[in-house]
Scaffold this active site. Structure first.
Site, mmCIF file in Angstrom:
data_model
loop_
_atom_site.group_PDB
_atom_site.id
_atom_site.type_symbol
_atom_site.label_atom_id
_atom_site.label_comp_id
_atom_site.label_asym_id
_atom_site.label_seq_id
_atom_site.Cartn_x
_atom_site.Cartn_y
_atom_site.Cartn_z
ATOM 1 N N HIS A 78 71.522 47.914 59.644
ATOM 2 C CA HIS A 78 71.924 49.322 59.562
ATOM 3 C C HIS A 78 70.976 50.152 60.420
ATOM 4 O O HIS A 78 69.822 50.357 60.059
ATOM 5 C CB HIS A 78 71.897 49.787 58.104
ATOM 6 C CG HIS A 78 72.518 51.128 57.888
ATOM 7 N ND1 HIS A 78 72.905 51.957 58.933
ATOM 8 C CD2 HIS A 78 72.841 51.794 56.749
ATOM 9 C CE1 HIS A 78 73.424 53.071 58.435
ATOM 10 N NE2 HIS A 78 73.403 52.994 57.119
ATOM 11 N N CYS A 87 73.210 58.766 57.762
ATOM 12 C CA CYS A 87 73.767 57.566 58.382
ATOM 13 C C CYS A 87 75.077 57.831 59.114
ATOM 14 O O CYS A 87 75.676 56.922 59.672
ATOM 15 C CB CYS A 87 73.947 56.492 57.319
ATOM 16 S SG CYS A 87 72.370 56.126 56.534
ATOM 17 N N HIS A 110 81.931 50.909 58.133
ATOM 18 C CA HIS A 110 80.546 51.298 57.895
ATOM 19 C C HIS A 110 79.822 50.072 57.345
ATOM 20 O O HIS A 110 78.719 49.771 57.768
ATOM 21 C CB HIS A 110 80.493 52.485 56.928
ATOM 22 C CG HIS A 110 79.136 53.087 56.788
ATOM 23 N ND1 HIS A 110 78.397 53.518 57.860
ATOM 24 C CD2 HIS A 110 78.350 53.314 55.694
ATOM 25 C CE1 HIS A 110 77.225 53.996 57.428
ATOM 26 N NE2 HIS A 110 77.175 53.870 56.135
#
Lengths: 396, 429
Positions: free
Chosen positions: B358, B181, B321
């Site tokens: 995400h 990620c 994030h």
């Protein structure tokens, strides 16, 4: 910006032939033509070079090993061999600032689960529903992590505490080329002082055999060397190969009193057109500048050729044109094709030969004997599909 | 005037001269930005495949390219990832004014690890009914009988980069990478480093991810990483809220054209922003969990600030994030508190993921694009769905409504499975 020399101070090569610099040197410098270890049965009709029986506990605890399948185990283990060889294993301080670039594919799939889904769901009206049910019930959560490309690096961080940085490159042979090229460029420019770099490929897996066979790339006849395969229509014999190196700036290695194997004097890489004429021109344009300053007779070649016809022929034509009389060894004849690990493995073999102040005898009957001891070894890897790289490894 | 093109460490200053983006909100930077600023969510019920039996049935899939893909090789993670990367890349290069088919620099691509997908296995299994046998042996026998070159090429890890290189004419050997990620951030970092080394004057950095499918969803689900709040998809992603319970999988692509400030200035290009610094640090604690003391995250951010030459009072906004998982958001808060101390209460920190979900491999690149737009527009996108703040996370998350304010510097951070931590410090041109 002052340019630092890039020294090879640790190597971790693990293959069908065994592990470590000494084992590979002994085997490959004595009678290599009888040395290949080949398994013709497990994936018949495709012969492979299977991994030798590794004592995993030397570099991976049982607990950590359970979190991985063979590909990640092989990579994590090879990284341990390289770190130990560099004298940096368990050196917490050095590992905490050590950079890392890993060339990775993906991990093994659960063949049993996949087979069950195919058998039970294919073509059924509720195919997707059956897929969902089976995956929820049968997939092991840890398997996902064993499949993720960047989790080889993740495991190396956990097992060996290498945490300065962690980058995973993908893209088959090109990943290994870019990993070495980037690691060298970062060290030469002062962006890194010491880097663990390499890759691993486990060939003992049917999902990857399928991938290669989709384009009919595999060799399915009696095992033979790389050049002979290309002559007879071409084909890849895969090998399980783990290949990691510790690269350091000369300054960093000197400061800790470490003697290097050799230095990486240059890496060039490209990607583009492979129609025959353009390909030949592009390869010559790429390689020529790398070797133009060398006394040609002092170069030997370690070719990472895979044995596919067009690409192996193109490489052979190039090397015959630019280095007609030099010793050339296709190390895939003995290790098999190691995909992401192919380029790093060639660099390791070059470093080992240079530090032994010698070169390898012919790996197959069609290779000519060495006439001189090399000052530099040229390592080549041309991707089976895309990407080309050359490195010049030079004696210190 | 040579000095002005070098940073505090005498390295070439890296400018951004083009940005492009696709997300579940839409295509292009203007469309995305106006929706982001309005607090609009792109999360919706999954229509791409059967969801009966799935614990999570919402995602931020990019569905508006379905017709385009149907005319090509059909829907698959590499095909969608490539199409989105082409579009965001084209938008970025066009804005920069550099050639869109003879781009002068290298390509750094964050792309999802590709794999054969179930549709392919089902098809191969079906076309080998006459062969007998089972599992992969049968598929291999089928592959041996009939060539599947296009499928082989589709499934190469370097395949997306190969296509992009053909499309844009980028130079050298393109790098495809994955740091889970954090991948999008790493792609930008590699471009920055190459320009600082003087290897190239320009770099095309793209993050792309179109990998929402049954198996990927189940894999994350089995790790308990996904939200199961399926009732109202637009409310499912709620970073920093007390009732957050996991992230929403999503798709998209972000692209940046990086150039040395010197070369951008010399050709009269508009400079959108400056990349001041990058930081990273790997975690050795666990495959999916961060070290409890947050030290690797803290170190990554500190390295980023040092690399940029700014102090803890030098960041005006944090693009978080902020995944909306219980663990990430708490760890992020703790780590940022440790880095910024009492300064943190004065730093707005919002999560784009509250609206776009995400986007995994693409997240770092998309969020860098949005960070640059934040710098350019002087408006901070909100963290939506923030109606039930987590009392243990005392942050100014720019709740629910965008905020107009001058932003001089942004910290954008990304954390991924496998101990990946990376961040970027960006500033106004």
């Amino acid at each position: 910006m002052t340019s630092q020399e890039v020294w090879i101070t640790g190597v971790g090569l693990v293959s069908s032939l065994g592990e470590g610099a000494d084992t590979h040197w002994q085997t490959l410098s004595t009678s290599p033509q009888n040395a290949a270890i080949v398994d013709v049965d497990s994936f018949a009709p495709y012969p492979i070079h299977p991994l030798y029986e590794v004592e995993w506990e030397k570099h991976i605890s049982r607990r950590d090993k359970r979190q991985m399948d063979l590909w990640q185990q092989l990579g994590t283990y090879s990284a341990g061999v390289a770190l130990e060889d560099a004298g940096l294993k368990d050196d917490i301080e050095q590992c905490a600032t050590m950079d890392m670039i890993v060339a990775a594919g993906g991990g093994e799939r659960d063949v049993e689960v996949d087979t069950n889904v195919m058998e039970n769901a294919t073509g059924k009206p509720d195919q997707d529903k059956l897929l969902i049910e089976t995956l929820y019930n049968d997939l092991r959560p840890t398997l996902f992590l064993a499949q993720l490309s960047n989790l080889l690096a993740g495991n190396i961080s956990i097992v060996h505490k290498v945490t300065g940085s962690s980058r995973t490159f993908m893209g088959e042979e090109s990943a290994g080329i870019s990993a070495i090229q980037t690691a060298c460029a970062r060290i030469a420019s002062g962006q890194s002082t010491h880097t663990l770099v390499g890759g691993a490929y486990s060939c003992q897996r049917s999902d990857m055999m399928l991938s290669f066979e989709l384009d009919h790339l595999l060799w399915d006849k009696a095992p033979t060397d790389v050049w002979s395969r290309a002559e007879q229509g071409g084909g890849i014999m895969c090998g399980s190969v783990g290949a990691f190196l510790v690269l350091e700036s000369a300054e960093h290695a000197k400061a800790r009193g470490k003697t290097p194997y050799a230095k990486i004097a240059g890496v060039v890489a490209d990607h583009g057109n492979r129609t025959s004429e353009a390909f030949a021109d592009r390869l010559e344009g790429l390689l020529s500048p790398l070797i133009e300053d060398e006394s040609k007779e002092l170069i030997s070649v370690l070719s990472g050729a895979s044995g596919t016809k067009q690409i192996t022929d193109a490489e052979q034509a190039l090397l015959t044109k630019l280095l007609p009389d030099n010793a050339k060894r296709a190390y895939g004849s003995l290790l098999g094709h190691g995909l992401e690990a192919q380029f790093p493995a060639g660099i390791i073999l070059a470093a080992i030969a240079l530090s032994n102040e010698s070169f390898y005898p012919a790996f197959s009957a069609n290779e000519v004997p060495s006439k001189s001891t090399p000052e530099s070894v040229l390592v080549s890897t041309l991707g089976s599909w895309r990407g080309e790289g050359f490195a010049k490894v030079t004696k210190l | 005037m040579v000095q002005t093109y070098r940073d505090h460490k005498s390295r070439p200053i890296v400018a951004v001269t083009g940005i492009g983006v696709i997300s579940s909100l839409g295509e292009g930077r203007q469309d995305n930005w106006s929706k982001l600023i309005n607090g609009q969510s792109g999360i919706h019920r999954i229509k791409r495949f059967e969801t009966e039996g799935l614990r999570t049935t919402v995602a931020g899939t990019v569905d508006f390219l379905d017709d385009v893909l149907a005319k090509q090789s059909g829907m698959s993670a590499p095909a969608l990832s490539l199409e989105m990367a082409k579009r965001s890349g084209l938008e970025a290069i066009a804005q920069s004014g550099l050639s869109t088919n003879d781009f002068p620099g290298a390509l750094f691509l964050a792309s999802p690890p590709v794999e054969m997908e179930w549709q392919h296995r089902f098809k191969l299994h079906q076309e080998t009914q006459d062969l007998g046998g089972s599992g992969y042996e049968r598929l291999i026998a089928g592959a041996k009988r009939q060539n599947h070159k296009s499928l082989y090429e589709l499934l190469q890890f370097g395949g997306i980069a190969d296509n992009l290189q053909s499309e844009f004419g980028t130079k050298g050997l393109p790098i495809s990478l994955s740091t889970a990620c954090a991948s999008g951030t790493t792609a930008i970092q590699l471009g920055v480093e190459a320009i600082r080394r003087g290897e190239t004057d320009s770099a095309l950095c793209i993050g792309t991810d179109g990998s929402v499918n049954i198996e990927s969803l189940i894999r994350f689900s089995l790790l308990s990483a996904l939200t199961t709040q399926n009732d109202d998809p637009t409310k499912a992603s709620k970073p920093f809220s007390k009732d957050r319970d996991g992230f929403v999988m999503a798709e998209g692509s972000g692209a940046l054209v990086l150039e040395s400030l010197e070369s951008a200035t010399a050709r009269g290009a508009e400079v959108l922003a400056i990349i001041h610094g990058c930081g990273e640090k790997a975690d050795d604690f666990h495959r999916t969990r961060a070290k409890p003391d947050g030290s690797p995250i803290i170190a990554a951010v500190k390295h980023g600030l040092q690399d940029a030459g700014v102090g803890v009072d030098g960041i005006s906004y944090i693009n978080a994030h902020g995944t909306s998982t219980p663990e990430n958001d708490r760890m992020e808060f703790n780590s940022m508190s440790a880095v910024f101390g009492s300064n943190l209460k004065n730093i707005p920190i919002s999560s784009n993921k509250s609206m776009i979900g995400h986007t995994l491999t693409a997240a770092g690149a998309i969020e860098a694009v949005f960070s640059i737009m934040t710098l350019m527009e002087g408006r901070i996108p909100p963290t939506i769905n923030h109606n039930n703040p987590d009392p243990d996370i005392d942050l100014d998350v720019v709740p629910n409504v965008a905020r107009d304010t001058n932003v001089a510097t942004v910290l954008s951070s990304s954390f991924g499975f496998g101990g990946q931590n990376a961040c970027l410090v960006m500033g106004i041109a």
